[in-house]
Design a protein around this motif. Structure first.
Motif, mmCIF file in Angstrom:
data_model
loop_
_atom_site.group_PDB
_atom_site.id
_atom_site.type_symbol
_atom_site.label_atom_id
_atom_site.label_comp_id
_atom_site.label_asym_id
_atom_site.label_seq_id
_atom_site.Cartn_x
_atom_site.Cartn_y
_atom_site.Cartn_z
ATOM 1 N N ALA A 125 -38.140 -4.078 -38.388
ATOM 2 C CA ALA A 125 -37.085 -4.870 -39.049
ATOM 3 C C ALA A 125 -37.505 -5.326 -40.501
ATOM 4 C CB ALA A 125 -36.688 -6.061 -37.956
ATOM 5 N N ALA A 126 -38.316 -6.069 -40.550
ATOM 6 C CA ALA A 126 -38.646 -6.285 -42.088
ATOM 7 C C ALA A 126 -38.548 -5.327 -43.056
ATOM 8 C CB ALA A 126 -40.200 -7.186 -42.155
ATOM 9 N N LYS A 127 -39.241 -4.210 -42.623
ATOM 10 C CA LYS A 127 -39.184 -3.076 -43.264
ATOM 11 C C LYS A 127 -38.026 -2.395 -43.703
ATOM 12 C CE LYS A 127 -43.922 -1.131 -42.824
ATOM 13 N NZ LYS A 127 -44.853 0.193 -42.433
ATOM 14 N N GLN A 128 -36.827 -2.757 -43.037
ATOM 15 C CA GLN A 128 -35.698 -2.218 -43.346
ATOM 16 C C GLN A 128 -34.963 -3.498 -44.013
ATOM 17 O OE1 GLN A 128 -34.266 0.897 -42.919
ATOM 18 N NE2 GLN A 128 -36.631 1.292 -42.228
ATOM 19 N N ARG A 129 -35.675 -4.557 -44.282
ATOM 20 C CA ARG A 129 -35.271 -5.606 -45.206
ATOM 21 C C ARG A 129 -34.340 -6.397 -44.465
ATOM 22 N NH1 ARG A 129 -34.010 -3.236 -51.083
ATOM 23 N NH2 ARG A 129 -33.583 -5.375 -51.514
ATOM 24 N N VAL A 130 -34.453 -6.432 -43.117
ATOM 25 C CA VAL A 130 -33.758 -7.352 -41.974
ATOM 26 C C VAL A 130 -34.691 -8.720 -42.093
ATOM 27 C CG1 VAL A 130 -32.999 -7.810 -39.880
ATOM 28 C CG2 VAL A 130 -33.058 -5.531 -40.749
ATOM 29 N N CYS A 131 -33.777 -9.645 -42.343
ATOM 30 C CA CYS A 131 -34.211 -11.110 -42.245
ATOM 31 C C CYS A 131 -35.097 -11.556 -41.204
ATOM 32 C CB CYS A 131 -33.203 -11.972 -42.698
ATOM 33 S SG CYS A 131 -33.831 -13.566 -43.499
ATOM 34 N N THR A 132 -36.324 -11.551 -41.193
ATOM 35 C CA THR A 132 -37.102 -11.616 -39.818
ATOM 36 C C THR A 132 -38.246 -12.732 -40.154
ATOM 37 O OG1 THR A 132 -37.067 -9.348 -39.401
ATOM 38 C CG2 THR A 132 -38.564 -10.465 -38.314
ATOM 39 N N TYR A 133 -38.405 -13.505 -38.983
ATOM 40 C CA TYR A 133 -39.586 -14.601 -38.993
ATOM 41 C C TYR A 133 -40.464 -14.881 -37.880
ATOM 42 C CZ TYR A 133 -41.461 -19.014 -41.086
ATOM 43 O OH TYR A 133 -42.462 -19.873 -41.072
ATOM 44 N N PHE A 134 -41.502 -15.012 -37.995
ATOM 45 C CA PHE A 134 -42.232 -15.307 -36.623
ATOM 46 C C PHE A 134 -42.964 -16.482 -36.755
ATOM 47 C CE2 PHE A 134 -46.214 -15.183 -34.593
ATOM 48 C CZ PHE A 134 -46.227 -14.200 -33.428
ATOM 49 N N ILE A 135 -42.934 -17.039 -35.270
ATOM 50 C CA ILE A 135 -43.522 -18.585 -35.283
ATOM 51 C C ILE A 135 -43.830 -18.814 -33.750
ATOM 52 C CG2 ILE A 135 -41.211 -19.705 -34.848
ATOM 53 C CD1 ILE A 135 -42.200 -22.006 -36.657
ATOM 54 N N SER A 136 -44.960 -19.385 -33.886
ATOM 55 C CA SER A 136 -45.297 -19.841 -32.456
ATOM 56 C C SER A 136 -44.504 -20.915 -31.736
ATOM 57 C CB SER A 136 -46.681 -20.340 -32.309
ATOM 58 O OG SER A 136 -46.933 -21.668 -33.009
ATOM 59 N N CYS A 137 -44.320 -21.004 -30.536
ATOM 60 C CA CYS A 137 -43.441 -22.193 -29.968
ATOM 61 C C CYS A 137 -43.762 -23.321 -30.264
ATOM 62 C CB CYS A 137 -43.404 -21.795 -28.385
ATOM 63 S SG CYS A 137 -42.288 -23.198 -27.451
ATOM 64 N N ASN A 138 -45.069 -23.580 -30.322
ATOM 65 C CA ASN A 138 -45.762 -24.836 -30.453
ATOM 66 C C ASN A 138 -45.351 -25.432 -32.054
ATOM 67 O OD1 ASN A 138 -47.343 -27.374 -29.921
ATOM 68 N ND2 ASN A 138 -48.815 -26.660 -31.365
ATOM 69 N N ASP A 139 -45.694 -24.506 -32.946
ATOM 70 C CA ASP A 139 -45.432 -24.882 -34.301
ATOM 71 C C ASP A 139 -43.858 -24.942 -34.600
ATOM 72 O OD1 ASP A 139 -47.899 -24.603 -35.108
ATOM 73 O OD2 ASP A 139 -47.625 -22.690 -35.943
ATOM 74 N N LEU A 140 -43.041 -24.069 -33.718
ATOM 75 C CA LEU A 140 -41.582 -24.337 -33.953
ATOM 76 C C LEU A 140 -40.915 -25.681 -33.412
ATOM 77 C CD1 LEU A 140 -38.473 -23.048 -34.253
ATOM 78 C CD2 LEU A 140 -38.670 -22.582 -31.906
ATOM 79 N N MET A 141 -41.621 -26.046 -32.462
ATOM 80 C CA MET A 141 -41.121 -27.570 -31.776
ATOM 81 C C MET A 141 -42.000 -28.688 -32.829
ATOM 82 S SD MET A 141 -39.612 -27.037 -29.214
ATOM 83 C CE MET A 141 -38.925 -25.647 -30.037
ATOM 84 N N LEU A 142 -42.960 -28.566 -33.336
ATOM 85 C CA LEU A 142 -43.544 -29.624 -34.315
ATOM 86 C C LEU A 142 -42.697 -29.629 -35.682
ATOM 87 C CD1 LEU A 142 -47.294 -28.743 -34.354
ATOM 88 C CD2 LEU A 142 -46.082 -30.680 -33.535
ATOM 89 N N GLN A 143 -42.194 -28.528 -36.089
ATOM 90 C CA GLN A 143 -41.155 -28.498 -37.212
ATOM 91 C C GLN A 143 -39.782 -29.320 -36.886
ATOM 92 O OE1 GLN A 143 -40.423 -25.251 -39.620
ATOM 93 N NE2 GLN A 143 -42.789 -24.362 -39.140
ATOM 94 N N LEU A 144 -39.285 -28.787 -35.696
ATOM 95 C CA LEU A 144 -37.808 -29.447 -35.391
ATOM 96 C C LEU A 144 -38.004 -30.890 -35.204
ATOM 97 C CD1 LEU A 144 -36.451 -26.551 -32.984
ATOM 98 C CD2 LEU A 144 -36.046 -27.030 -35.550
ATOM 99 N N LYS A 145 -39.062 -31.242 -34.360
ATOM 100 C CA LYS A 145 -39.237 -32.818 -34.283
ATOM 101 C C LYS A 145 -39.460 -33.515 -35.773
ATOM 102 C CE LYS A 145 -41.706 -32.948 -29.703
ATOM 103 N NZ LYS A 145 -42.901 -33.524 -28.969
ATOM 104 N N ARG A 146 -40.388 -32.885 -36.487
ATOM 105 C CA ARG A 146 -40.381 -33.480 -37.683
ATOM 106 C C ARG A 146 -39.078 -33.566 -38.312
ATOM 107 N NH1 ARG A 146 -43.446 -29.992 -40.055
ATOM 108 N NH2 ARG A 146 -45.296 -30.878 -39.197
ATOM 109 N N ALA A 147 -38.261 -32.641 -38.335
ATOM 110 C CA ALA A 147 -37.083 -32.462 -38.814
ATOM 111 C C ALA A 147 -35.999 -33.596 -38.359
ATOM 112 C CB ALA A 147 -36.372 -31.345 -38.804
#
Length: 257
Positions: A125-147
């Motif tokens: 997807a990224a090679k076709q310039r589609v906006c793509t992001y990878f994140i672990s569930c744990n890191d995602l939760m840490l970011q959302l909690k901090r936010a």
């Protein structure tokens, strides 16, 4: 003449047309020898530059997608995991699931290739310039909690919702508390039927209540993820331990001979 040629090279470099600057001398020779005309030469030079810019843009999209590694479909050993439908997986590289805003869920024990395949789809997807992001569930939760603590939760959820492909890795490897479970639901609900979410998990869907500590909430999350989705169950041995077991088997054979 030579002075203008040098100025031309300088101008091309100033405009960051480095491919043209490096090749124009050869093309001028072709023109002078009558091997190419001016229009064809200019077309080929600009085509080189266009392809270079496309390659740079593609590489940038891959770089900022936060992939844990660069592994593509060609790097995956399908013969090691015969339960996988190879044709189905390879079809994902054509990104038809994006048009239908379908999700993809990989289920299997650790080491069977879930993250590799999710990453491969993301890279395609990224090679076709589609906006793509990878994140672990744990890191995602840490970011959302901090936010949430910093009163910018809506902003952070919007950040993750802007990606047409969001890969959430390792859902279920660690249990989620009540706050994390609610935050996960909010994100999935916001992305529902608007974008594609790719999930890898070691837990069967029937046990997602254990992940989120609430069967009702787990069902609400699954309802949105599964409505338009591809569910890929991978049953097999771990890639990470195959060499250890193969070495042990070889040693056992030697001992018994």
């Amino acid at each position: 003449m030579q002075n203008n040629y040098n100025k031309l090279i300088n101008n091309l470099n100033d405009l960051n047309l480095t491919k043209m600057a490096g090749s124009i001398g050869n093309y001028l020779d072709f023109i002078n020898k009558g091997e190419k005309n001016v229009v064809d030469s200019l077309y080929e030079l600009t085509e080189m530059e266009t392809k270079l810019k496309q390659e740079r843009a593609m590489n940038y999209c891959v770089k900022v997608a936060n992939f844990p590694y660069i592994k593509e479909f060609s790097d995956f050993d399908f013969s090691f995991q015969p339960t996988i439908n190879k044709d189905q997986i390879l079809d994902f590289q054509y990104l038809k699931f994006l048009e239908r805003k379908e999700n993809i869920i990989f289920i299997g024990s650790p080491g069977v290739g879930k993250t590799h395949l999710a990453t491969s789809i993301g890279i395609a997807a990224a090679k076709q310039r589609v906006c793509t992001y990878f994140i672990s569930c744990n890191d995602l939760m840490l970011q959302l909690k901090r936010a949430r603590i910093e009163n910018r939760l809506d902003q952070r959820i919007k950040f993750f919702c802007k990606y047409k492909v969001l890969i959430i890795d390792e859902v279920g490897f660690l249990p989620l508390d009540v706050e994390s479970s609610n935050l996960f639901f909010q994100l999935i609900a916001k992305r529902y039927e608007k974008t594609t979410t790719i999930v890898t998990t070691n837990k069967p869907l029937s046990k997602w209540g254990e992940i989120f500590g609430d069967n009702v909430l787990a069902n609400a999350i699954l309802d949105r993820l599964l409505h338009h989705s591809h569910v890929i169950n991978i049953v097999g041995r771990s890639y990470r331990t195959k060499d250890i077991f193969e070495e042990k088997e070889d040693n056992d054979v030697i001992k018994n001979t």
